[in-house]
Design a protein around this motif. Structure first.
Motif, mmCIF file in Angstrom:
data_model
loop_
_atom_site.group_PDB
_atom_site.id
_atom_site.type_symbol
_atom_site.label_atom_id
_atom_site.label_comp_id
_atom_site.label_asym_id
_atom_site.label_seq_id
_atom_site.Cartn_x
_atom_site.Cartn_y
_atom_site.Cartn_z
ATOM 1 N N PRO A 75 16.709 -2.509 16.152
ATOM 2 C CA PRO A 75 15.698 -3.466 15.665
ATOM 3 C C PRO A 75 14.305 -2.875 15.557
ATOM 4 O O PRO A 75 13.414 -3.505 14.985
ATOM 5 C CB PRO A 75 15.742 -4.580 16.712
ATOM 6 C CG PRO A 75 16.215 -3.904 17.955
ATOM 7 C CD PRO A 75 17.167 -2.835 17.512
ATOM 8 N N ASP A 76 14.087 -1.666 16.096
ATOM 9 C CA ASP A 76 12.787 -1.018 15.975
ATOM 10 C C ASP A 76 12.713 -0.094 14.769
ATOM 11 O O ASP A 76 11.647 0.446 14.465
ATOM 12 C CB ASP A 76 12.457 -0.224 17.239
ATOM 13 C CG ASP A 76 12.166 -1.127 18.428
ATOM 14 O OD1 ASP A 76 11.564 -2.193 18.201
ATOM 15 O OD2 ASP A 76 12.564 -0.793 19.545
ATOM 16 N N GLY A 77 13.860 0.100 14.098
ATOM 17 C CA GLY A 77 13.871 0.973 12.931
ATOM 18 C C GLY A 77 13.571 2.408 13.313
ATOM 19 O O GLY A 77 13.665 2.803 14.481
ATOM 20 N N ASN A 87 8.620 -7.387 12.304
ATOM 21 C CA ASN A 87 9.388 -8.124 11.295
ATOM 22 C C ASN A 87 10.883 -7.872 11.454
ATOM 23 O O ASN A 87 11.693 -8.810 11.423
ATOM 24 C CB ASN A 87 8.918 -7.708 9.903
ATOM 25 C CG ASN A 87 9.874 -8.156 8.810
ATOM 26 O OD1 ASN A 87 10.717 -7.378 8.356
ATOM 27 N ND2 ASN A 87 9.754 -9.392 8.377
ATOM 28 N N LEU A 88 11.265 -6.615 11.646
ATOM 29 C CA LEU A 88 12.684 -6.279 11.745
ATOM 30 C C LEU A 88 13.310 -6.900 12.992
ATOM 31 O O LEU A 88 14.456 -7.370 12.954
ATOM 32 C CB LEU A 88 12.859 -4.758 11.756
ATOM 33 C CG LEU A 88 14.261 -4.221 11.464
ATOM 34 C CD1 LEU A 88 14.754 -4.707 10.111
ATOM 35 C CD2 LEU A 88 14.273 -2.699 11.512
ATOM 36 N N ARG A 89 12.558 -6.919 14.092
ATOM 37 C CA ARG A 89 13.067 -7.566 15.308
ATOM 38 C C ARG A 89 13.300 -9.056 15.068
ATOM 39 O O ARG A 89 14.320 -9.606 15.492
ATOM 40 C CB ARG A 89 12.074 -7.387 16.463
ATOM 41 C CG ARG A 89 11.955 -5.956 16.993
ATOM 42 C CD ARG A 89 11.129 -5.914 18.265
ATOM 43 N NE ARG A 89 10.503 -4.627 18.453
ATOM 44 C CZ ARG A 89 9.215 -4.392 18.301
ATOM 45 N NH1 ARG A 89 8.390 -5.384 18.000
ATOM 46 N NH2 ARG A 89 8.720 -3.191 18.483
ATOM 47 N N ARG A 90 12.354 -9.706 14.405
ATOM 48 C CA ARG A 90 12.484 -11.146 14.151
ATOM 49 C C ARG A 90 13.677 -11.443 13.252
ATOM 50 O O ARG A 90 14.415 -12.413 13.472
ATOM 51 C CB ARG A 90 11.203 -11.680 13.519
ATOM 52 C CG ARG A 90 10.027 -11.741 14.491
ATOM 53 C CD ARG A 90 8.755 -12.163 13.789
ATOM 54 N NE ARG A 90 7.631 -12.250 14.718
ATOM 55 C CZ ARG A 90 6.366 -12.372 14.346
ATOM 56 N NH1 ARG A 90 6.065 -12.435 13.053
ATOM 57 N NH2 ARG A 90 5.403 -12.449 15.244
ATOM 58 N N VAL A 91 13.871 -10.617 12.226
ATOM 59 C CA VAL A 91 15.009 -10.825 11.336
ATOM 60 C C VAL A 91 16.313 -10.631 12.101
ATOM 61 O O VAL A 91 17.260 -11.406 11.937
ATOM 62 C CB VAL A 91 14.938 -9.868 10.136
ATOM 63 C CG1 VAL A 91 16.198 -9.985 9.277
ATOM 64 C CG2 VAL A 91 13.707 -10.168 9.292
ATOM 65 N N GLY A 115 18.396 -2.405 6.032
ATOM 66 C CA GLY A 115 19.214 -2.919 7.129
ATOM 67 C C GLY A 115 19.846 -4.270 6.878
ATOM 68 O O GLY A 115 20.550 -4.805 7.735
ATOM 69 N N LYS A 116 19.648 -4.837 5.700
ATOM 70 C CA LYS A 116 20.150 -6.193 5.450
ATOM 71 C C LYS A 116 21.677 -6.251 5.425
ATOM 72 O O LYS A 116 22.278 -7.212 5.913
ATOM 73 C CB LYS A 116 19.555 -6.766 4.173
ATOM 74 C CG LYS A 116 19.807 -5.989 2.910
ATOM 75 C CD LYS A 116 19.028 -6.587 1.744
ATOM 76 C CE LYS A 116 19.339 -5.847 0.445
ATOM 77 N NZ LYS A 116 18.898 -4.437 0.493
ATOM 78 N N TYR A 238 15.427 3.139 5.414
ATOM 79 C CA TYR A 238 15.441 3.970 6.623
ATOM 80 C C TYR A 238 15.642 5.441 6.295
ATOM 81 O O TYR A 238 15.280 6.324 7.069
ATOM 82 C CB TYR A 238 16.548 3.506 7.578
ATOM 83 C CG TYR A 238 17.948 3.829 7.111
ATOM 84 C CD1 TYR A 238 18.559 5.023 7.470
ATOM 85 C CD2 TYR A 238 18.668 2.953 6.315
ATOM 86 C CE1 TYR A 238 19.836 5.333 7.047
ATOM 87 C CE2 TYR A 238 19.944 3.249 5.883
ATOM 88 C CZ TYR A 238 20.524 4.436 6.250
ATOM 89 O OH TYR A 238 21.785 4.735 5.825
ATOM 90 N N ARG A 239 16.200 5.732 5.102
ATOM 91 C CA ARG A 239 16.392 7.129 4.708
ATOM 92 C C ARG A 239 15.067 7.790 4.357
ATOM 93 O O ARG A 239 14.973 8.995 4.246
ATOM 94 C CB ARG A 239 17.336 7.197 3.504
ATOM 95 C CG ARG A 239 18.757 6.811 3.846
ATOM 96 C CD ARG A 239 19.623 6.781 2.607
ATOM 97 N NE ARG A 239 19.293 5.653 1.747
ATOM 98 C CZ ARG A 239 19.933 4.502 1.764
ATOM 99 N NH1 ARG A 239 20.929 4.326 2.599
ATOM 100 N NH2 ARG A 239 19.586 3.524 0.947
#
Length: 436
Positions: A75-77, A87-91, A115-116, A238-239
């Protein structure tokens, strides 16, 4: 493809309970719910459960995605700015909550590689682990499967496949918008989504497209707030980790680095009403900079200070290690047009996605752009995306709302998402000039 109860082998031959049979009967009186029924022995229960989950994954198209779980999701990317990490943690939290209790629809929106798909597959795997059926399929694969089944001689097979997808307890459609938008494809997708919309069946959809780029009937179902949660992911691919959005060649914030709250001139020579109004504008901008949430629209004459305050918000945000994207609207449209050039090194989709998903976007000088139909449509798509996803956005304009595209002006007026503030001070020419 129908599910049936299956037996996956006998029990442990050394089991002291069943003696290797694999089943037990309870010693209960006649009339008891368990009377006369065979139940799996504890010695084979784990194997039965693993086999059943494998069967459900095959049935739901998840054979190769068994490793896509919430535990395996970071979740931290990787190399993200703090706002993108938040944002990613919340999603991730919202997806996990949905997986525990699938109800309504969940639309996960984000760029390539954000990550979706992992989160959508994690929802399906969590449901299967809980013993529930879920179908996960990319939209192009779904349409290919339906075409193949309809071309087969056994027309009923095509109907069965369509009905199974349409009626499954939980449907995950990955990559909506990447399919070839033929009339047949749109019709099939609408039939599936409309059926599930009417029946209120839990559905997860992922897309990297703007809602306005989807067919109208599909968009109407996905944009209904009564049934669908829209969850944007602002993290980049992420790439391409380590490339901060603030380093974009589109970002003009470097030209405004001197515009901070400390360097803002309060203009003491103004009449009291204008001076008080300007003071409120600064307080509002400072408050927004501390916690960017929703939209802030600053209106006023050229040179009244609105661009300085917008840049000060962005610089304050950047000072905390976060990336803000600052761009004038005419420059933005020029950058979007440039992506169509033969020698462009970036695609239109990637450039537009960079802007629409920015964790904090400052759009300066709205209304000074060439208002061609193409420009109006692109701006509306951008504004509508950030409006639906509630992404922090600062807008400055010297125009009255009546002179702005009504579709955009309607969103700027909405007090549920933000604040509209008119600066009454005239153009700033410097204290000495004003003194003369």
């Amino acid at each position: 493809m129908t599910y049936s109860n299956q037996h996956y082998g006998a029990g442990d031959p050394d089991c002291p309970i069943c003696g290797g049979v694999g089943y037990v009967r309870y010693d209960v009186p006649e009339g008891h719910p368990h009377f006369g029924k065979a139940f799996n022995c504890e010695c084979r229960r784990t194997r039965v459960e693993e086999a059943r989950q494998a069967f459900l994954r095959r049935l739901g198209g998840l054979e190769h995605l068994a490793n896509k779980t919430f535990d395996a999701f970071n979740p931290d990317g990787v190399g993200l700015q703090e706002k993108d990490r938040t944002n990613l943690r919340r999603v991730c939290e919202r997806a996990a909550a949905y997986a525990n209790h699938p109800q309504g629809w969940l639309l996960i929106v984000g760029g390539y590689g954000c990550g979706k798909t992992h989160l959508a597959a994690a929802i399906a795997n969590a449901q299967i682990a809980a013993g529930n059926k879920a179908i996960f399929i990319t939209v192009p694969d779904l349409l290919d499967h339906l075409r193949a089944s309809y071309r087969s001689r056994e027309e009923e097979d095509g109907d069965d496949s369509f009905d199974e997808v349409r009626d499954t307890p939980l449907l995950i459609l990955d990559d909506l918008g990447t399919e070839s938008p033929t009339s047949w494809a749109i019709e099939k997708l609408y039939q599936i989504l409309n059926h599930r919309y009417v029946a209120q069946l839990p559905t997860v959809v992922t897309t990297n497209r703007n809602l306005d780029e989807l067919e109208l009937r599909l968009r109407s179902r996905l944009s209904d707030p009564d049934i669908c949660q829209i969850v944007p992911i602002t993290a980049p691919d992420y790439r391409r980790s380590g490339i901060a959005s603030g380093q974009s060649d589109l970002n003009g914030l470097g030209l405004y680095s001197h515009m901070t709250f400390d360097t803002f001139e309060m203009r003491k020579n103004l009449p009291p009403p204008q001076r008080d109004n300007l003071k409120r504008a600064v307080e509002l901008a400072r408050s927004y900079a501390r916690n960017p949430d929703g939209w802030l629209v600053l209106m006023g004459a050229f040179g009244c200070g609105k661009t300085h305050l917008a840049a000060a918000i962005a610089n304050c945000y950047a000072a905390e290690g976060d990336a803000a994207l600052f761009v004038t609207v005419p420059d933005l449209l020029d950058h979007l047009r440039a992506t169509f050039a033969p020698n462009s090194t970036i695609s239109y989709d990637k450039r537009f996605n960079e802007v629409k998903t920015a964790s904090l976007l400052i759009l300066d000088d709205l209304g000074t752009e060439l208002a061609s139909p193409w420009a109006k449509e692109k701006l509306y798509q951008l504004f509508n995306y950030r409006y639906n996803t509630r992404l922090p956005t600062v807008i400055t304009t010297s125009h009255e709302l009546e002179d702005i595209d009504p579709r955009i002006a309607t969103r700027m007026r909405d007090q549920r998402i933000g604040t509209l503030f008119a600066i009454l001070a005239p153009a700033y020419l410097g204290e000495r000039a004003n003194g003369r």
